[in-house]
Design an enzyme around this catalytic site. Structure first.
Site, short mmCIF file in Angstrom:
data_model
loop_
_atom_site.label_atom_id
_atom_site.label_comp_id
_atom_site.label_asym_id
_atom_site.label_seq_id
_atom_site.Cartn_x
_atom_site.Cartn_y
_atom_site.Cartn_z
N HIS A 71 -6.15 65.09 5.11
CA HIS A 71 -7.49 65.40 5.62
C HIS A 71 -7.51 66.85 6.10
O HIS A 71 -6.63 67.27 6.85
CB HIS A 71 -7.87 64.45 6.75
N ASP A 114 -7.45 53.05 2.62
CA ASP A 114 -8.30 54.20 2.90
C ASP A 114 -8.06 54.76 4.29
O ASP A 114 -7.13 54.34 5.01
CB ASP A 114 -9.77 53.87 2.66
N SER A 115 -8.88 55.70 4.70
CA SER A 115 -8.68 56.39 5.97
C SER A 115 -8.85 55.48 7.17
O SER A 115 -8.46 55.83 8.28
CB SER A 115 -9.66 57.56 6.07
#
Length: 202
Positions: A71, A114-115
């Site tokens: 990120h 996922d995040s």
């Protein structure tokens, strides 16, 4: 992998209205022009279908292993980064065909964490232009992927279309691959993401 796709209702309605307007315009065209447009679309669909069947029937099988989603440190706040999952563990499978021009066409399905530590599912088509790196046996690739993605935090998990850039480096059978999601919202806490994964020929 954190992806942000703002879709205000007003914008969605405008896009729907534009699509309907274009369809209406096509229907109002003189019959020869409309027939040509529909014929072009039909030919394109037939060519793409033939390409996918060729990949399925003549391509090699690849295993995909996902493990890291970076990120952007300059687009996410430190507080937001502390909440996000960057260990995007996942697995997938695909078919890859080196075409007559020396480039790769691929179809694949991939699932990863996922995040938010929840499942992210993807399936689609990818194309990469391949450049051999001298006589080293290595090659670099750059291209794009067009997919359907499903995430619990977008559209209630309903798959939605997405096109992203794709790059790779390695041998023909073992490659480190990367895909990049640019920052699509200026809201604080939202940013860009670089997904790294490996493909292994089976």
């Amino acid at each position: 992998m954190q992806v942000h796709f703002p879709a205000p209702p007003g914008r969605c309605l405008r896009r729907l209205a534009l699509s309907l307007a274009l369809l209406s315009l096509l229907c109002l065209l003189p019959r020869p022009a409309a027939a040509t447009a529909f014929s072009t679309a039909s030919n394109w669909w037939r060519q793409e279908s033939d390409k996918l069947r060729l990949i399925r029937d003549q391509g090699n099988t690849d295993l995909y292993l996902s493990g890291y989603a970076h990120h952007g440190r300059g687009t996410y706040t430190p507080e937001r980064l502390a909440e996000l999952n960057e260990q995007a563990w996942g697995v997938g499978i695909g078919r890859r065909l080196r075409n007559a021009r020396g480039n790769d066409d691929m179809v694949y399905a991939l699932g990863l964490s996922d995040s938010h530590f929840k499942p992210q599912l993807m399936a689609g088509y990818a194309h990469e232009w391949i450049q051999p790196l001298g006589r080293s046996g290595l090659e670099a690739g750059a291209g794009y992927t067009a997919m359907l993605m499903s995430r619990s935090d977008y559209f209630g998990g309903i798959p939605f279309p997405l096109v992203l850039p794709l790059a790779s480096i390695g041998t023909r059978d073992i490659k480190l691959r990367a895909s990049y999601v640019p920052r699509l919202s200026q809201r604080k806490g939202n940013g860009d993401v670089l997904l790294l994964f490996v493909s292994l020929a089976l």
